[in-house]
Design a protein around this motif. Structure first.
Motif, PDB file in Angstrom:
ATOM      1  N   GLN A   6      -1.812  19.527   0.978  1.00 26.57           N
ATOM      2  CA  GLN A   6      -2.443  18.298   1.441  1.00 26.57           C
ATOM      3  C   GLN A   6      -1.421  17.176   1.320  1.00 26.57           C
ATOM      4  OE1 GLN A   6      -6.192  17.640   2.000  1.00 26.57           O
ATOM      5  NE2 GLN A   6      -5.761  19.716   2.705  1.00 26.57           N
ATOM      6  N   ASN A   7      -1.235  16.454   2.406  1.00 31.42           N
ATOM      7  CA  ASN A   7      -0.322  15.316   2.369  1.00 31.42           C
ATOM      8  C   ASN A   7      -1.066  14.074   1.909  1.00 31.42           C
ATOM      9  OD1 ASN A   7       1.884  16.740   3.213  1.00 31.42           O
ATOM     10  ND2 ASN A   7       1.582  16.272   5.380  1.00 31.42           N
ATOM     11  N   ILE A   8      -0.537  13.476   0.831  1.00 32.83           N
ATOM     12  CA  ILE A   8      -1.245  12.369   0.200  1.00 32.83           C
ATOM     13  C   ILE A   8      -0.476  11.063   0.318  1.00 32.83           C
ATOM     14  CG2 ILE A   8      -2.258  11.581  -1.996  1.00 32.83           C
ATOM     15  CD1 ILE A   8      -3.337  14.198  -2.056  1.00 32.83           C
ATOM     16  N   VAL A   9      -1.228  10.010   0.588  1.00 38.07           N
ATOM     17  CA  VAL A   9      -0.687   8.655   0.536  1.00 38.07           C
ATOM     18  C   VAL A   9      -1.368   7.950  -0.627  1.00 38.07           C
ATOM     19  CG1 VAL A   9      -1.078   6.431   1.667  1.00 38.07           C
ATOM     20  CG2 VAL A   9       0.086   8.245   2.912  1.00 38.07           C
ATOM     21  N   ILE A  10      -0.602   7.246  -1.440  1.00 36.65           N
ATOM     22  CA  ILE A  10      -1.190   6.537  -2.585  1.00 36.65           C
ATOM     23  C   ILE A  10      -0.922   5.040  -2.467  1.00 36.65           C
ATOM     24  CG2 ILE A  10      -1.236   6.318  -5.105  1.00 36.65           C
ATOM     25  CD1 ILE A  10      -0.292   9.215  -5.281  1.00 36.65           C
ATOM     26  N   LEU A  11      -1.969   4.285  -2.227  1.00 35.24           N
ATOM     27  CA  LEU A  11      -1.850   2.828  -2.211  1.00 35.24           C
ATOM     28  C   LEU A  11      -2.157   2.332  -3.623  1.00 35.24           C
ATOM     29  CD1 LEU A  11      -3.846   1.993   1.066  1.00 35.24           C
ATOM     30  CD2 LEU A  11      -1.477   2.747   0.833  1.00 35.24           C
ATOM     31  N   VAL A  35       3.404  11.778   0.684  1.00 28.31           N
ATOM     32  CA  VAL A  35       4.157  11.363   1.877  1.00 28.31           C
ATOM     33  C   VAL A  35       4.281   9.841   1.999  1.00 28.31           C
ATOM     34  CG1 VAL A  35       3.713  13.459   3.203  1.00 28.31           C
ATOM     35  CG2 VAL A  35       2.095  11.547   3.342  1.00 28.31           C
ATOM     36  N   GLY A  36       3.433   9.111   1.271  1.00 29.04           N
ATOM     37  CA  GLY A  36       3.515   7.654   1.350  1.00 29.04           C
ATOM     38  C   GLY A  36       3.100   6.999   0.049  1.00 29.04           C
ATOM     39  N   LEU A  37       3.747   5.876  -0.266  1.00 30.70           N
ATOM     40  CA  LEU A  37       3.431   5.135  -1.482  1.00 30.70           C
ATOM     41  C   LEU A  37       3.340   3.654  -1.146  1.00 30.70           C
ATOM     42  CD1 LEU A  37       6.004   6.715  -3.995  1.00 30.70           C
ATOM     43  CD2 LEU A  37       3.535   7.175  -3.918  1.00 30.70           C
ATOM     44  N   ALA A  38       2.573   2.930  -1.928  1.00 36.15           N
ATOM     45  CA  ALA A  38       2.548   1.469  -1.793  1.00 36.15           C
ATOM     46  C   ALA A  38       2.302   0.840  -3.144  1.00 36.15           C
ATOM     47  CB  ALA A  38       1.460   1.042  -0.808  1.00 36.15           C
ATOM     48  N   ALA A  39       3.043  -0.255  -3.390  1.00 38.51           N
ATOM     49  CA  ALA A  39       2.875  -0.975  -4.652  1.00 38.51           C
ATOM     50  C   ALA A  39       3.112  -2.460  -4.417  1.00 38.51           C
ATOM     51  CB  ALA A  39       3.849  -0.441  -5.704  1.00 38.51           C
ATOM     52  N   LYS A  40       2.877  -3.256  -5.449  1.00 36.02           N
ATOM     53  CA  LYS A  40       2.992  -4.704  -5.282  1.00 36.02           C
ATOM     54  C   LYS A  40       4.459  -5.146  -5.353  1.00 36.02           C
ATOM     55  CE  LYS A  40       1.038  -8.097  -8.059  1.00 36.02           C
ATOM     56  NZ  LYS A  40      -0.090  -8.389  -8.954  1.00 36.02           N
ATOM     57  N   ASP A  41       5.083  -5.027  -6.533  1.00 28.93           N
ATOM     58  CA  ASP A  41       6.454  -5.537  -6.656  1.00 28.93           C
ATOM     59  C   ASP A  41       7.250  -4.818  -7.759  1.00 28.93           C
ATOM     60  OD1 ASP A  41       5.130  -6.472  -8.834  1.00 28.93           O
ATOM     61  OD2 ASP A  41       5.301  -8.600  -8.331  1.00 28.93           O
ATOM     62  N   THR A  98      -5.797   9.475   2.152  1.00 25.40           N
ATOM     63  CA  THR A  98      -5.285   8.185   1.698  1.00 25.40           C
ATOM     64  C   THR A  98      -6.070   7.772   0.459  1.00 25.40           C
ATOM     65  OG1 THR A  98      -4.639   7.537   3.936  1.00 25.40           O
ATOM     66  CG2 THR A  98      -4.927   5.765   2.328  1.00 25.40           C
ATOM     67  N   LEU A  99      -5.367   7.713  -0.662  1.00 29.02           N
ATOM     68  CA  LEU A  99      -5.988   7.243  -1.904  1.00 29.02           C
ATOM     69  C   LEU A  99      -5.817   5.735  -1.973  1.00 29.02           C
ATOM     70  CD1 LEU A  99      -7.198   7.511  -4.797  1.00 29.02           C
ATOM     71  CD2 LEU A  99      -4.874   7.989  -5.607  1.00 29.02           C
ATOM     72  N   VAL A 100      -6.934   5.007  -1.927  1.00 30.70           N
ATOM     73  CA  VAL A 100      -6.863   3.555  -2.013  1.00 30.70           C
ATOM     74  C   VAL A 100      -7.127   3.167  -3.462  1.00 30.70           C
ATOM     75  CG1 VAL A 100      -7.638   1.358  -1.072  1.00 30.70           C
ATOM     76  CG2 VAL A 100      -7.780   3.420   0.338  1.00 30.70           C
ATOM     77  N   ALA A 101      -6.051   2.916  -4.187  1.00 33.78           N
ATOM     78  CA  ALA A 101      -6.147   2.587  -5.608  1.00 33.78           C
ATOM     79  C   ALA A 101      -5.601   1.190  -5.852  1.00 33.78           C
ATOM     80  CB  ALA A 101      -5.400   3.619  -6.443  1.00 33.78           C
ATOM     81  N   LEU A 102      -5.807   0.317  -4.859  1.00 35.19           N
ATOM     82  CA  LEU A 102      -5.409  -1.080  -5.013  1.00 35.19           C
ATOM     83  C   LEU A 102      -6.479  -1.770  -5.829  1.00 35.19           C
ATOM     84  CD1 LEU A 102      -4.675  -1.536  -1.227  1.00 35.19           C
ATOM     85  CD2 LEU A 102      -2.916  -1.423  -3.001  1.00 35.19           C
ATOM     86  N   SER A 103      -6.117  -2.914  -6.398  1.00 35.96           N
ATOM     87  CA  SER A 103      -7.099  -3.698  -7.125  1.00 35.96           C
ATOM     88  C   SER A 103      -7.426  -4.928  -6.294  1.00 35.96           C
ATOM     89  CB  SER A 103      -6.528  -4.082  -8.494  1.00 35.96           C
ATOM     90  OG  SER A 103      -7.380  -5.000  -9.118  1.00 35.96           O
ATOM     91  N   GLY A 104      -8.714  -5.117  -5.962  1.00 36.32           N
ATOM     92  CA  GLY A 104      -9.116  -6.319  -5.257  1.00 36.32           C
ATOM     93  C   GLY A 104      -9.360  -6.127  -3.767  1.00 36.32           C
ATOM     94  N   ALA A 105      -9.859  -7.207  -3.143  1.00 33.31           N
ATOM     95  CA  ALA A 105     -10.248  -7.159  -1.732  1.00 33.31           C
ATOM     96  C   ALA A 105      -9.049  -7.049  -0.801  1.00 33.31           C
ATOM     97  CB  ALA A 105     -11.072  -8.398  -1.375  1.00 33.31           C
TER      98      ALA A 105
END
Ligand code: MG
Length: 384
Positions: A6-11, A35-41, A98-105
């Motif tokens: 399974q190809n996973i993206v983690i926000l 396959v994809g990552l996202a973070a704040k800073d 797509t795992l949406v693990a962001l905090s907030g709106a």
């Protein structure tokens, strides 16, 4: 899929849920691939993650961090920036989940992008459903995608309901009660950031830990449950279960109640959202019922913890009210964490912003984003 992984993206890959998701990938390298990552800073941590997981695409929030990552990793991964970058990663072509693990709106737009790209959504970002639940659920239905909750309570209800949704009568959301459940009003006034960041049972990020201490977290979860399970607010009950062993319950029309139990560990619901309808082994400690002793149950005290009541009120009014509730709370919590306001001011600020808002009955996405930004500005004014 090129292979059976399974190809996973983690926000939100550097946060509490994100790093636990990566540990799940570590435990099952034959099943999952990032396959994809996202973070704040968090440049250092993201660099480490790029090196270890070889994602194809990486989004970063700040421009300085973007330039640094681009310089270091630009020939290895596609580095993108800002909310557009976040949405690009969320909807990445080769992603299955797509795992949406962001905090907030801030999760609203990337979550919608992932839904429209027909990804399975593993949702660990309750603020998105609170702020824009009607729109998100409508898109989920139109696009026929699976939205699997990662929030432990909602994962529990989801698992209790499988195949029996039509017989559901009441949802029982369990609450730990947070670290201050036995505090008097006077003691609550004196709560410091350090005290509030110590949750008795769950290991979580700072925002949700404060929300757990005010019981706003449970309030947000009531609204989240309303959207996820299309259940009326009168049929969503909250019970304090201080051991956090029962993660929530589904009560059916014949009076049967199914409960989901386990050790309080987020790896279980994260992994389940990846493997549903299957299950995989985890490294999590198993429950030993002979060692468990007693489980306790109590009514939440909405006098000392008014945030829960505010959430019910905002949820029942619907429209743009939950958007305001969430935005005002995000700002108030941020100000508490920066020691600008006291602990008990958090629900007071939220209440005042809610009372100033004239509800928009069926808000469009742009009207939600407008209301969200108004509530943030107003809440910040009241905090200063
Ligand atoms: Mg929860």
């Amino acid at each position: 899929m090129i292979n059976d992984k399974q190809n996973i993206v983690i926000l939100g890959s550097t946060g509490s849920i994100g790093t636990q998701a990566l540990e799940i990938v570590d435990n099952h390298p034959d099943k999952f691939q990032v396959v994809g990552l996202a973070a704040k800073d968090e440049v250092k941590e993201v660099s480490y993650q790029i090196q270890k997981y070889n994602p194809h695409i990486v989004a970063i929030g700040s421009e300085i961090a973007y330039r640094e990552l681009k310089r270091e990793w630009g020939n290895k991964a596609n580095i993108v920036m800002g909310i557009e970058g976040l949405s690009e990663v969320a909807a990445y072509d080769l992603a299955d989940i797509t795992l949406v693990a962001l905090s907030g709106a801030i999760g609203i737009l990337p979550t919608l992008a992932a839904i429209r790209a027909k990804k399975r959504i593993a949702l660990a970002n309750k603020e998105t459903l609170v702020a824009a639940g009607d729109i998100v659920m409508e898109e989920v239905n139109t696009n026929g995608v699976e939205l699997i909750p990662v929030d432990s309570e909602h994962s529990a209800v989801f698992q209790c309901l499988l195949g029996e949704e039509k017989y559901l009568e009441n949802i029982w959301l369990t609450a730990s009660g947070g670290p201050f459940k036995n505090y008097s009003q006077e003691e609550l006034e004196q709560v410091t950031v350090k005290m509030a960041l110590k949750h008795p049972n769950w290991l979580m990020g700072p925002k949700i830990t404060i929300d757990s201490a005010t019981l706003m977290n449970k309030g947000l979860e009531v609204i989240e449950a309303h959207h996820l399970f299309a259940t009326a607010y009168d049929n969503i009950k909250v019970v304090v279960q201080p051991e956090s062993i029962i993660h929530s319950m589904a009560e059916f029309s014949d009076g049967s109640v199914l409960a989901h139990l386990g050790t309080p560990n987020m790896k279980i619901p994260i992994q389940y959202a990846f493997t549903y309808p299957k299950r995989l082994s985890t490294m999590v400690n198993k429950l030993d019922f002979t060692e468990l002793g007693q489980l306790h149950f109590a009514k939440p005290d909405v006098k000392r913890f008014p945030a829960l009541q505010l959430a019910y009120e905002a949820g029942r009014m619907g429209g743009s009210m939950p958007t305001v509730l969430n935005a005002a709370n995000e700002v108030a919590v941020h100000n508490f964490l920066n020691e600008k306001i006291s602990f008990t001011m958090i629900p007071t600020i939220v209440k005042n912003v809610l009372y100033e808002h004239k509800v928009v009955v069926k808000p469009s996405l742009s009207s939600i984003l407008e209301v969200d930004s108004w509530a943030r500005i107003r809440s910040a004014e009241l905090c200063s």
